[in-house]
Design a protein around this motif. Structure first.
Motif, PDB file in Angstrom:
ATOM      1  N   TYR A 104       0.658  -1.219   0.055  1.00 35.90           N
ATOM      2  CA  TYR A 104       0.006  -0.187  -0.057  1.00 35.90           C
ATOM      3  C   TYR A 104       1.019   1.325  -0.047  1.00 35.90           C
ATOM      4  O   TYR A 104       0.313   2.383  -0.066  1.00 35.90           O
ATOM      5  CB  TYR A 104      -0.898  -0.095   1.282  1.00 35.90           C
ATOM      6  N   MET A 167       8.205  13.201   5.725  1.00 39.39           N
ATOM      7  CA  MET A 167       6.897  13.178   5.553  1.00 39.39           C
ATOM      8  C   MET A 167       6.469  14.625   4.872  1.00 39.39           C
ATOM      9  O   MET A 167       5.624  14.858   4.124  1.00 39.39           O
ATOM     10  CB  MET A 167       6.106  13.405   6.976  1.00 39.39           C
TER      11      MET A 167
ATOM     12  N   GLY B  35      -1.208   0.637  13.906  1.00 44.24           N
ATOM     13  CA  GLY B  35      -1.523   0.566  12.468  1.00 44.24           C
ATOM     14  C   GLY B  35      -1.747  -0.709  11.964  1.00 44.24           C
ATOM     15  O   GLY B  35      -0.955  -1.662  12.079  1.00 44.24           O
ATOM     16  N   ILE B  36      -2.806  -1.346  11.471  1.00 45.93           N
ATOM     17  CA  ILE B  36      -2.845  -2.614  10.833  1.00 45.93           C
ATOM     18  C   ILE B  36      -2.646  -2.572   9.468  1.00 45.93           C
ATOM     19  O   ILE B  36      -1.531  -3.371   9.124  1.00 45.93           O
ATOM     20  CB  ILE B  36      -4.329  -3.005  11.062  1.00 45.93           C
ATOM     21  N   ALA B  37      -3.019  -1.757   8.681  1.00 47.10           N
ATOM     22  CA  ALA B  37      -3.065  -1.762   7.293  1.00 47.10           C
ATOM     23  C   ALA B  37      -2.865  -0.459   6.553  1.00 47.10           C
ATOM     24  O   ALA B  37      -2.317   0.542   7.293  1.00 47.10           O
ATOM     25  CB  ALA B  37      -4.030  -2.399   6.469  1.00 47.10           C
ATOM     26  N   CYS B  38      -3.154  -0.314   5.338  1.00 40.32           N
ATOM     27  CA  CYS B  38      -3.000   0.819   4.642  1.00 40.32           C
ATOM     28  C   CYS B  38      -3.598   2.246   5.206  1.00 40.32           C
ATOM     29  O   CYS B  38      -2.911   3.163   5.227  1.00 40.32           O
ATOM     30  CB  CYS B  38      -3.811   1.051   3.306  1.00 40.32           C
ATOM     31  N   ILE B  41      -1.065   4.408   7.421  1.00 38.78           N
ATOM     32  CA  ILE B  41      -0.109   5.312   6.588  1.00 38.78           C
ATOM     33  C   ILE B  41      -0.928   6.745   6.639  1.00 38.78           C
ATOM     34  O   ILE B  41      -0.089   7.933   6.732  1.00 38.78           O
ATOM     35  CB  ILE B  41       0.397   5.160   5.217  1.00 38.78           C
ATOM     36  N   GLU B  42      -2.058   6.768   6.292  1.00 42.11           N
ATOM     37  CA  GLU B  42      -2.576   8.067   6.343  1.00 42.11           C
ATOM     38  C   GLU B  42      -2.944   8.640   7.674  1.00 42.11           C
ATOM     39  O   GLU B  42      -2.888   9.648   7.897  1.00 42.11           O
ATOM     40  CB  GLU B  42      -4.054   8.103   5.284  1.00 42.11           C
ATOM     41  N   MET B  45       0.640   8.293  10.358  1.00 41.71           N
ATOM     42  CA  MET B  45       1.893   8.473  10.181  1.00 41.71           C
ATOM     43  C   MET B  45       1.583   9.995   9.222  1.00 41.71           C
ATOM     44  O   MET B  45       2.382  11.070   9.829  1.00 41.71           O
ATOM     45  CB  MET B  45       2.613   7.876   8.983  1.00 41.71           C
ATOM     46  N   SER B  46       0.840  10.038   8.343  1.00 39.29           N
ATOM     47  CA  SER B  46       0.786  11.339   7.748  1.00 39.29           C
ATOM     48  C   SER B  46       0.090  12.506   8.976  1.00 39.29           C
ATOM     49  O   SER B  46       0.297  13.898   8.742  1.00 39.29           O
ATOM     50  CB  SER B  46      -0.501  11.471   6.481  1.00 39.29           C
ATOM     51  N   PRO B 135      -8.408   4.981   1.255  1.00 44.23           N
ATOM     52  CA  PRO B 135      -8.353   5.162   2.793  1.00 44.23           C
ATOM     53  C   PRO B 135      -9.122   6.698   3.097  1.00 44.23           C
ATOM     54  O   PRO B 135      -8.889   7.354   2.071  1.00 44.23           O
ATOM     55  CB  PRO B 135      -6.849   5.424   3.271  1.00 44.23           C
TER      56      PRO B 135
END
Lengths: 401, 165, 149
Positions: A104, A167, B35-38, B41-42, B45-46, B135
């Motif tokens: 992803y 980032m 965090g499990i999945a995609c 990241i959003e 992390m972002s 997401p």
């Protein structure tokens, strides 16, 4: 030791003497037997699936002797959500949505692998511009993915600042990718036959603005993390994967090139616009975590170089071939692989002439990197485990699929 | 009533202690870095990155469930993971809230047809805020936290109203 | 890229029931299930250092297994295929190619076959009791099942 492994976990670890078919091949280290006459006790530590440094939901069951790791079992499957099975029930233009969610952080490469595999079975001539747009999207995404790796690899060592810088750059890249495809992460941009949309007006200038500062920033980032003495001391000399071991465990991508093997799918099996591009393949020498860091930083530089070439030489013409609304490739078998951010992403596709794939196998490079951890980690200190896992840059989405 | 000599504003508020606690709670919603999945990241992390910077809302990540107030379920939960999610939720101290981020955590999302996937995390743990999207953008997560703050404020008022009745 | 068919035929001459042919993905050697371990050992000594990929496919009658081998020294790739019946047993090749450790476990689990000679032959991705999900006779959830959650 073996008995306790089985009691505690209900499983057998790769312990000495258990299921031993003979002397291991040269170059493969087996875990040391540990106890040296003293009645010391080994401890079994469970790391993950909720652990901030496992980059997702990787679970490591670590057996330690004091601070030294004796044996490791990698337990995966906490993100198994059936991408391969569901692809058998999706139309060919919709499988890309699943491939995005596989790896992803670099979805473009997964889409590209599937599109290349499907095109082998379709009677279609992909236009030259589509090839270039595919390469452009891949390289932009590779930069975004490597920046995530760079930021989180530093976090694993305890550094924080470089994560914020990474980032910041990544947001600029995501803006470009969003302008190109319409989404920040799950693009579904590359489809069998071409790409979905042309470059919007003004994107070339946006990419140029990004590139004008990126090289300088990359030097700064390298100084910030790689120039740090503490980071160097923690990273150098740990997690060494030499050539023989890398080949035995099927590693690909930067993990393989750090061991000095000059193999890049973009160079060795060219696809998309890569035969026309001028780029170098950074190589490491010893294959330790520091080499993997250096190789990935070099790859970012090369990606930026390629993006500059791609926007300068972007050809005119159609961005997609004429494909029917419902794609029905010829029955047959195809295998396509691309160089993704983490290694070689491969798609093994079986088509039966209908609008759904008959079977799609997704080779995730992270799976091979993760199983090599069982061989690499023993012998290291437990504090190094986090660094080694971070340096291999595994992505759980494509590991469990 | 005391007037602050720098801002000229009223600097002392007379409120009930539970109102004060909830005021503090809703302005320091620490989420567990899980965090499990995609969506991680959003949403994680972002979110802590420089552009969206949830820190200015008092939203920051903690690595241990025992120090966290909010759990963002960011990703697909499958049957192997479900037990871990439940266990982490049980380890969090009260009061605690759950944000189901993304289509997968809400209903199973694009993977709902696969027999190994749990159809929405609300079948395991109670969820306070759902965020649609696959997401969701970090702005959506920000909005979810604003809604969560409203919900906490509303809870105080409801409790006070129930006592005065 | 693709090795010469004659070379592979000469290499695998000792194994009967072996056919080597050029197909869409590349050069494919089809061998019998009993020979797979020996064939891969032979290929390893011939320079195919890395097992890059391993996967299975349910044809509706039996399961077709594909080993994708690569030699980095000679820059050639070879597909080795074999078939196994439902519920059959395959011999692990982890001793020659450690990269097969996890893919073999995954394939065995998702296609419902057994592993022999594997150091850790338990399930990889799912929990106990889950059906072999990649088999064609295991359906996915229907729309009604999803709506009735």
């Amino acid at each position: 030791m073996t008995d306790r492994c089985e009691e505690t976990l209900g499983v057998g670890l790769l312990c000495e003497g258990q299921h031993d078919p003979g002397v291991p091949p040269a170059g493969l280290r087996r875990s040391p037997s540990g106890v040296d006459g003293l009645t010391t006790e080994h401890l079994i530590i469970n790391m993950g699936p909720q652990h901030p440094s496992t980059h997702g939901v990787l679970r490591l069951i670590i057996e330690v002797d004091g601070e030294e790791i004796v044996a490791v079992e990698v337990s995966v499957g906490y993100l198994h959500r059936g991408i391969e099975k569901l692809a058998e029930h999706r139309r060919y233009d919709a499988v890309g949505t699943l491939m995005d969610r596989g790896d992803y952080v670099s979805g473009m490469m997964g889409e590209l692998a599937f599109a290349l595999a499907a095109e082998q079975l379709m009677d279609v001539e992909v236009p030259r511009k589509a090839h270039w747009l595919r390469s452009l999207a891949s390289e932009l995404n590779r930069l975004a993915s490597h920046l995530v790796w760079y930021g989180t690899f530093g976090l694993d060592t305890g550094a924080m600042g470089q994560f914020l810088y990474a980032m910041r750059e990544r947001e600029a890249l995501l803006d470009i990718l969003e302008a190109l495809s319409g989404q920040r992460m799950m693009f579904n941009y590359i489809r069998p036959g071409g790409v979905v949309a042309d470059m919007p007006l003004g994107l070339t200038e946006q990419i140029r603005t990004f590139l004008s500062t990126f090289d300088t920033y990359l030097d700064e980032y390298h100084q910030l993390l790689g120039g740090n003495e503490i980071f160097q001391m923690r990273v150098k000399g740990i997690g060494t994967i030499d050539r023989q071991m890398a080949l035995a465990f099927g590693l690909t991508g930067a993990n393989l090139r750090a061991a000095g093997v000059d193999f890049d799918v973009r160079r060795a099996r060219p696809y998309a616009a890569y035969p026309e591009l001028d780029f170098e393949v950074p190589l490491g020498t010893t294959g330790d975590a520091w080499d993997r860091y250096i190789v990935r930083m070099g790859e970012m530089r090369q990606s930026a170089r390629m993006i500059a070439q791609l926007i300068d030489g972007m050809p005119e013409g159609a961005f997609t071939a004429k494909v029917p609304r419902i794609i029905r490739p010829n029955a047959g078998e195809a295998y396509a692989s691309v160089e993704s951010s983490r290694g070689e992403t491969g798609i093994h596709l079986f088509a039966d002439g209908t609008e759904h794939p008959y079977r799609m196998h997704y080779r995730g490079p992270s799976l091979f990197a993760a199983q090599a951890l069982e061989e690499i980690l023993p012998g290291h200190l437990i504090a190094d485990a986090v660094m080694i896992v971070g340096s291999t840059d595994i992505m759980l989405g494509e590991l469990d699929r | 009533m005391a007037i602050d000599k720098f801002t000229g504003e009223n600097s002392i508020a007379f409120i009930r202690s539970e109102q004060l606690f909830d005021f503090a709670r809703r302005n320091s919603l620490w989420y567990i870095a899980f965090g499990i999945a995609c969506c991680a990241i959003e949403g994680l992390m972002s979110a802590s990155g420089p552009r969206f910077d949830f820190d200015r809302m008092g939203v920051f990540f903690r690595n241990s469930p025992r120090q966290a107030d909010v759990m963002i379920v960011a990703g697909t939960v499958n049957h192997k993971m479900a037990l871990t999610v439940k266990r982490l939720y049980d380890q969090m101290p009260e009061p605690k809230w759950v944000v189901a981020m993304g289509a997968c955590a809400c209903t199973g999302g694009p993977f709902r047809e696969y027999p190994n996937v749990v159809l929405g995390v609300d079948t395991i743990i109670p969820v306070d805020v759902y965020i649609p999207g696959c997401p969701p953008r970090p702005e959506s997560v920000q909005y979810a936290f604003i809604e969560l703050q409203k919900k906490i404020a509303r809870r105080t008022e409801e409790r006070l109203a129930a006592r005065n009745r | 890229m693709r090795p010469a068919i004659a070379d592979i035929e000469r290499l695998l001459a000792a194994f009967e029931e072996t056919t080597v042919a050029e197909e869409t993905p590349g050069v494919v050697a089809r061998v019998s299930l009993a020979d797979v371990g020996d064939v891969l050992a032979e290929l390893k000594s011939a320079g195919y250092e890395s097992l890059v990929d391993f996967d299975g496919m349910d044809t509706g009658e039996l399961i077709e297994l594909t080993y994708r081998m690569r030699s980095y020294s000679f820059d050639v790739e070879l597909f080795v295929k074999t078939t196994v019946a439902y519920g059959g047993t395959i011999e692990s090749v982890w001793y020659e190619y450690p990269s097969a450790l996890m893919p073999e476990r995954e394939t065995a689990e998702l296609f419902g076959i057994h592993l022999a000679g594997h150091p850790n032959p338990k399930r990889l991705l799912t929990t106990d009791g889950v059906a072999p999900l990649l088999r064609k006779d295991v359906p996915i959830r229907t729309v009604e099942e999803v709506r009735a959650r």
